[in-house]
Design a protein around this motif. Structure first.
Motif, PDB file in Angstrom:
ATOM      1  N   LEU A  56      14.904  17.041 -13.692  1.00  0.00           N
ATOM      2  CA  LEU A  56      14.729  16.815 -15.317  1.00  0.00           C
ATOM      3  C   LEU A  56      14.003  17.963 -15.722  1.00  0.00           C
ATOM      4  O   LEU A  56      14.350  18.489 -16.673  1.00  0.00           O
ATOM      5  CB  LEU A  56      13.896  15.516 -15.430  1.00  0.00           C
ATOM      6  N   THR A  57      12.885  18.417 -14.940  1.00  0.00           N
ATOM      7  CA  THR A  57      12.184  19.299 -15.591  1.00  0.00           C
ATOM      8  C   THR A  57      12.848  20.762 -15.368  1.00  0.00           C
ATOM      9  O   THR A  57      12.879  21.577 -16.424  1.00  0.00           O
ATOM     10  CB  THR A  57      10.644  19.562 -14.650  1.00  0.00           C
ATOM     11  N   ASP A  58      13.811  20.914 -14.489  1.00  0.00           N
ATOM     12  CA  ASP A  58      14.590  22.009 -14.520  1.00  0.00           C
ATOM     13  C   ASP A  58      15.461  22.104 -15.474  1.00  0.00           C
ATOM     14  O   ASP A  58      15.965  23.365 -16.143  1.00  0.00           O
ATOM     15  CB  ASP A  58      15.641  22.065 -13.218  1.00  0.00           C
ATOM     16  N   ARG A  59      15.683  21.090 -16.377  1.00  0.00           N
ATOM     17  CA  ARG A  59      16.571  21.030 -17.495  1.00  0.00           C
ATOM     18  C   ARG A  59      15.694  21.225 -18.840  1.00  0.00           C
ATOM     19  O   ARG A  59      16.352  21.129 -19.812  1.00  0.00           O
ATOM     20  CB  ARG A  59      17.487  19.790 -17.519  1.00  0.00           C
ATOM     21  N   GLY A  60      14.431  21.081 -18.540  1.00  0.00           N
ATOM     22  CA  GLY A  60      13.603  21.581 -19.788  1.00  0.00           C
ATOM     23  C   GLY A  60      12.934  20.232 -20.340  1.00  0.00           C
ATOM     24  O   GLY A  60      11.953  20.391 -21.594  1.00  0.00           O
ATOM     25  N   PHE A  61      13.118  19.219 -19.587  1.00  0.00           N
ATOM     26  CA  PHE A  61      12.322  17.955 -20.132  1.00  0.00           C
ATOM     27  C   PHE A  61      11.099  18.071 -19.650  1.00  0.00           C
ATOM     28  O   PHE A  61      10.618  18.248 -18.495  1.00  0.00           O
ATOM     29  CB  PHE A  61      12.869  16.869 -19.469  1.00  0.00           C
ATOM     30  N   ASN A  62      10.048  17.170 -20.380  1.00  0.00           N
ATOM     31  CA  ASN A  62       8.853  16.864 -19.978  1.00  0.00           C
ATOM     32  C   ASN A  62       8.646  15.574 -19.475  1.00  0.00           C
ATOM     33  O   ASN A  62       9.057  14.530 -20.161  1.00  0.00           O
ATOM     34  CB  ASN A  62       7.645  16.807 -21.243  1.00  0.00           C
ATOM     35  N   ILE A  63       8.342  15.283 -18.139  1.00  0.00           N
ATOM     36  CA  ILE A  63       8.432  14.222 -17.586  1.00  0.00           C
ATOM     37  C   ILE A  63       6.991  13.488 -17.532  1.00  0.00           C
ATOM     38  O   ILE A  63       5.993  14.385 -17.528  1.00  0.00           O
ATOM     39  CB  ILE A  63       9.098  14.096 -15.985  1.00  0.00           C
ATOM     40  N   HIS A  64       6.886  12.272 -17.699  1.00  0.00           N
ATOM     41  CA  HIS A  64       5.630  11.451 -17.630  1.00  0.00           C
ATOM     42  C   HIS A  64       5.661  10.469 -16.638  1.00  0.00           C
ATOM     43  O   HIS A  64       6.228   9.414 -16.783  1.00  0.00           O
ATOM     44  CB  HIS A  64       5.540  10.880 -18.910  1.00  0.00           C
ATOM     45  N   PRO A  65       5.107  10.681 -15.486  1.00  0.00           N
ATOM     46  CA  PRO A  65       5.111   9.643 -14.398  1.00  0.00           C
ATOM     47  C   PRO A  65       4.280   8.691 -14.509  1.00  0.00           C
ATOM     48  O   PRO A  65       3.037   8.932 -14.869  1.00  0.00           O
ATOM     49  CB  PRO A  65       5.074  10.464 -13.140  1.00  0.00           C
ATOM     50  N   ILE A  66       4.666   7.199 -14.478  1.00  0.00           N
ATOM     51  CA  ILE A  66       3.640   6.078 -14.006  1.00  0.00           C
ATOM     52  C   ILE A  66       3.980   5.332 -12.811  1.00  0.00           C
ATOM     53  O   ILE A  66       5.014   5.269 -12.455  1.00  0.00           O
ATOM     54  CB  ILE A  66       3.752   5.268 -15.220  1.00  0.00           C
ATOM     55  N   GLU A  67       2.707   4.794 -12.480  1.00  0.00           N
ATOM     56  CA  GLU A  67       3.057   3.954 -11.077  1.00  0.00           C
ATOM     57  C   GLU A  67       3.561   2.642 -11.294  1.00  0.00           C
ATOM     58  O   GLU A  67       3.349   2.090 -12.180  1.00  0.00           O
ATOM     59  CB  GLU A  67       1.628   3.664 -10.491  1.00  0.00           C
ATOM     60  N   MET A  68       4.670   2.461 -10.466  1.00  0.00           N
ATOM     61  CA  MET A  68       5.451   1.234 -10.606  1.00  0.00           C
ATOM     62  C   MET A  68       5.676   0.600  -9.391  1.00  0.00           C
ATOM     63  O   MET A  68       6.379  -0.212  -9.527  1.00  0.00           O
ATOM     64  CB  MET A  68       6.940   1.574 -11.147  1.00  0.00           C
ATOM     65  N   SER A  69       4.831   0.917  -8.377  1.00  0.00           N
ATOM     66  CA  SER A  69       5.176   0.080  -7.191  1.00  0.00           C
ATOM     67  C   SER A  69       5.082  -1.288  -7.017  1.00  0.00           C
ATOM     68  O   SER A  69       5.870  -1.892  -6.198  1.00  0.00           O
ATOM     69  CB  SER A  69       3.855   0.695  -6.187  1.00  0.00           C
ATOM     70  N   GLN A  70       4.229  -2.035  -7.760  1.00  0.00           N
ATOM     71  CA  GLN A  70       4.231  -3.466  -7.805  1.00  0.00           C
ATOM     72  C   GLN A  70       5.573  -4.084  -8.683  1.00  0.00           C
ATOM     73  O   GLN A  70       5.806  -5.026  -8.363  1.00  0.00           O
ATOM     74  CB  GLN A  70       2.985  -4.029  -8.142  1.00  0.00           C
ATOM     75  N   ILE A  71       5.801  -3.348  -9.648  1.00  0.00           N
ATOM     76  CA  ILE A  71       6.912  -3.936 -10.519  1.00  0.00           C
ATOM     77  C   ILE A  71       8.210  -3.736  -9.687  1.00  0.00           C
ATOM     78  O   ILE A  71       8.984  -4.443  -9.674  1.00  0.00           O
ATOM     79  CB  ILE A  71       6.982  -3.114 -11.695  1.00  0.00           C
ATOM     80  N   ARG A  72       8.137  -2.491  -8.939  1.00  0.00           N
ATOM     81  CA  ARG A  72       9.249  -2.614  -8.008  1.00  0.00           C
ATOM     82  C   ARG A  72       9.547  -3.382  -7.150  1.00  0.00           C
ATOM     83  O   ARG A  72      10.486  -3.690  -6.638  1.00  0.00           O
ATOM     84  CB  ARG A  72       9.422  -0.956  -7.445  1.00  0.00           C
ATOM     85  N   ALA A  73       8.546  -3.795  -6.329  1.00  0.00           N
ATOM     86  CA  ALA A  73       8.281  -4.772  -5.364  1.00  0.00           C
ATOM     87  C   ALA A  73       9.075  -5.932  -6.042  1.00  0.00           C
ATOM     88  O   ALA A  73       9.396  -6.904  -5.005  1.00  0.00           O
ATOM     89  CB  ALA A  73       6.942  -4.893  -4.947  1.00  0.00           C
ATOM     90  N   GLY A  74       9.063  -6.140  -7.387  1.00  0.00           N
ATOM     91  CA  GLY A  74       9.831  -7.391  -7.967  1.00  0.00           C
ATOM     92  C   GLY A  74      11.019  -7.149  -8.443  1.00  0.00           C
ATOM     93  O   GLY A  74      11.475  -7.868  -8.991  1.00  0.00           O
ATOM     94  N   ASP A  75      11.632  -6.090  -7.801  1.00  0.00           N
ATOM     95  CA  ASP A  75      13.008  -5.633  -8.194  1.00  0.00           C
ATOM     96  C   ASP A  75      13.088  -5.395  -9.736  1.00  0.00           C
ATOM     97  O   ASP A  75      14.375  -5.050 -10.182  1.00  0.00           O
ATOM     98  CB  ASP A  75      14.111  -6.646  -7.929  1.00  0.00           C
ATOM     99  N   GLY A  76      11.842  -4.594 -10.120  1.00  0.00           N
ATOM    100  CA  GLY A  76      12.159  -4.409 -11.622  1.00  0.00           C
ATOM    101  C   GLY A  76      11.871  -2.732 -11.682  1.00  0.00           C
ATOM    102  O   GLY A  76      11.158  -2.313 -10.717  1.00  0.00           O
ATOM    103  N   SER A  77      12.445  -2.226 -12.611  1.00  0.00           N
ATOM    104  CA  SER A  77      12.366  -0.919 -13.147  1.00  0.00           C
ATOM    105  C   SER A  77      11.819  -0.660 -14.652  1.00  0.00           C
ATOM    106  O   SER A  77      11.444  -1.652 -15.052  1.00  0.00           O
ATOM    107  CB  SER A  77      13.713  -0.143 -12.941  1.00  0.00           C
ATOM    108  N   LEU A  78      11.560   0.650 -14.920  1.00  0.00           N
ATOM    109  CA  LEU A  78      11.082   0.917 -16.134  1.00  0.00           C
ATOM    110  C   LEU A  78      11.743   0.248 -17.420  1.00  0.00           C
ATOM    111  O   LEU A  78      11.100  -0.470 -18.122  1.00  0.00           O
ATOM    112  CB  LEU A  78      11.132   2.330 -16.621  1.00  0.00           C
ATOM    113  N   THR A  79      13.058   0.383 -17.296  1.00  0.00           N
ATOM    114  CA  THR A  79      13.759  -0.214 -18.391  1.00  0.00           C
ATOM    115  C   THR A  79      13.807  -1.749 -18.376  1.00  0.00           C
ATOM    116  O   THR A  79      14.014  -2.271 -19.573  1.00  0.00           O
ATOM    117  CB  THR A  79      15.486   0.193 -18.333  1.00  0.00           C
ATOM    118  N   CYS A  80      13.570  -2.415 -17.356  1.00  0.00           N
ATOM    119  CA  CYS A  80      13.620  -3.960 -17.190  1.00  0.00           C
ATOM    120  C   CYS A  80      12.283  -4.504 -17.974  1.00  0.00           C
ATOM    121  O   CYS A  80      12.612  -5.678 -18.648  1.00  0.00           O
ATOM    122  CB  CYS A  80      13.343  -4.385 -15.914  1.00  0.00           C
ATOM    123  N   LEU A  81      11.454  -3.746 -18.437  1.00  0.00           N
ATOM    124  CA  LEU A  81      10.186  -4.350 -18.968  1.00  0.00           C
ATOM    125  C   LEU A  81      10.336  -4.378 -20.495  1.00  0.00           C
ATOM    126  O   LEU A  81       9.128  -4.816 -21.105  1.00  0.00           O
ATOM    127  CB  LEU A  81       8.975  -3.525 -18.528  1.00  0.00           C
TER     128      LEU A  81
END
Ligand code: GLY
Length: 257
Positions: A228-253
């Motif tokens: 994504l950064t190679d294509r010029g986007f600015n990325i904004h990472p957030i910690e999702m480990s415990q949401i992931r453990a419940g099979d959830g992703s960013l969009t799910c929320l």
């Protein structure tokens, strides 16, 4: 301008450690940390200018933070799904109450089963994963819903080792798909889609939310981030480990409308 202007979210239940989990892990182990990660997520949406409405959580529904599964939105209208997992059907009343003053709502009818996590809005198309949670009857009912508004539906078979379409793909920007090749074939996405393939081991990093040139991503997926950064986007990472453990992703929320 980003389509992500307003959203509903729903807090993490005290019972989140009992969330349905069969794909990314065996279930959340730290509910307090999941709540902190959710708080950061909501703050991030607000940072990007999203007007966020927070719905009350319900400890009877461990998965209730995953509001995305309960409704599909199209141009001021919402189609309430029939959740693909029986234990999650009761989550919908609060989502409906939160949206009914904002959207014209209608309901799917049996035998349709759909989780909104199987739906990506992609220009004038809705990409619909046919999965263990979403059947072809539901795809047809979504087609009947969006066709009068000028959209088409493109069905994508989802392999049984993935939960939802959006567990393994997202559209971070118009015309663009981020996904690992191994879950798809050459006919999976529409011909006009530009697909950035990420390594299989970074499948979780394929789920993103785009705000024009800024993209919210899960922390810890360097190849996806670099693509994504190679294509010029600015990325904004957030910690999702415990949401992931419940099979959830960013969009799910969230549900954007
Ligand atoms: N834990 C999210 C789901 O299985 O639907």
């Amino acid at each position: 301008m980003s389509e992500h202007r307003r959203a509903i979210v729903r807090g993490v239940a005290d019972t989140f450690d009992q969330a349905v989990a069969a794909y990314f892990g065996t279930g959340p182990s730290d509910v307090d940390e999941a709540k902190r990660q959710h708080d950061t997520y909501v703050a991030s949406l607000r940072k990007f200018g999203v007007k966020v409405k927070e719905l009350p959580t319900d400890n009877d529904y461990p998965d209730c933070c995953f509001v995305e599964d309960q409704v599909v939105v199209c141009d001021g209208k919402g189609l309430l799904t029939i959740s693909g997992h029986d234990t999650r059907k009761g989550e919908q009343d609060v989502v409906k109450a939160g949206l009914e003053s904002e959207l014209e709502l209608s309901r799917m009818t049996p035998p349709a089963r759909m989780d909104g996590g199987d739906v990506i809005k992609f220009g004038d198309k809705y990409l619909v994963g046919i999965s263990t949670r979403t059947n072809r009857e539901a795809a047809q009912q979504l087609r009947d819903f969006v066709t009068p508004m000028g959209y088409t539906v493109h069905e994508i078979p989802i392999p049984s080792n993935a939960l939802h379409l959006k567990s393994i793909a997202s559209s971070p920007a118009p015309g663009l798909i981020l996904a690992p090749r191994v879950y798809f074939d050459e006919n999976s996405f529409p011909e006009d889609a530009e697909v950035i393939w990420v390594p299989e081991e970074e499948v979780y990093g394929a789920n993103t939310i785009g705000f024009d040139n800024d993209i919210l991503v899960a922390d810890g997926y360097p190849h996806a981030h670099k693509a994504l950064t190679d294509r010029g986007f600015n990325i904004h990472p957030i910690e999702m480990s415990q949401i992931r453990a419940g099979d959830g992703s960013l969009t799910c929320l969230s549900v954007f409308y």
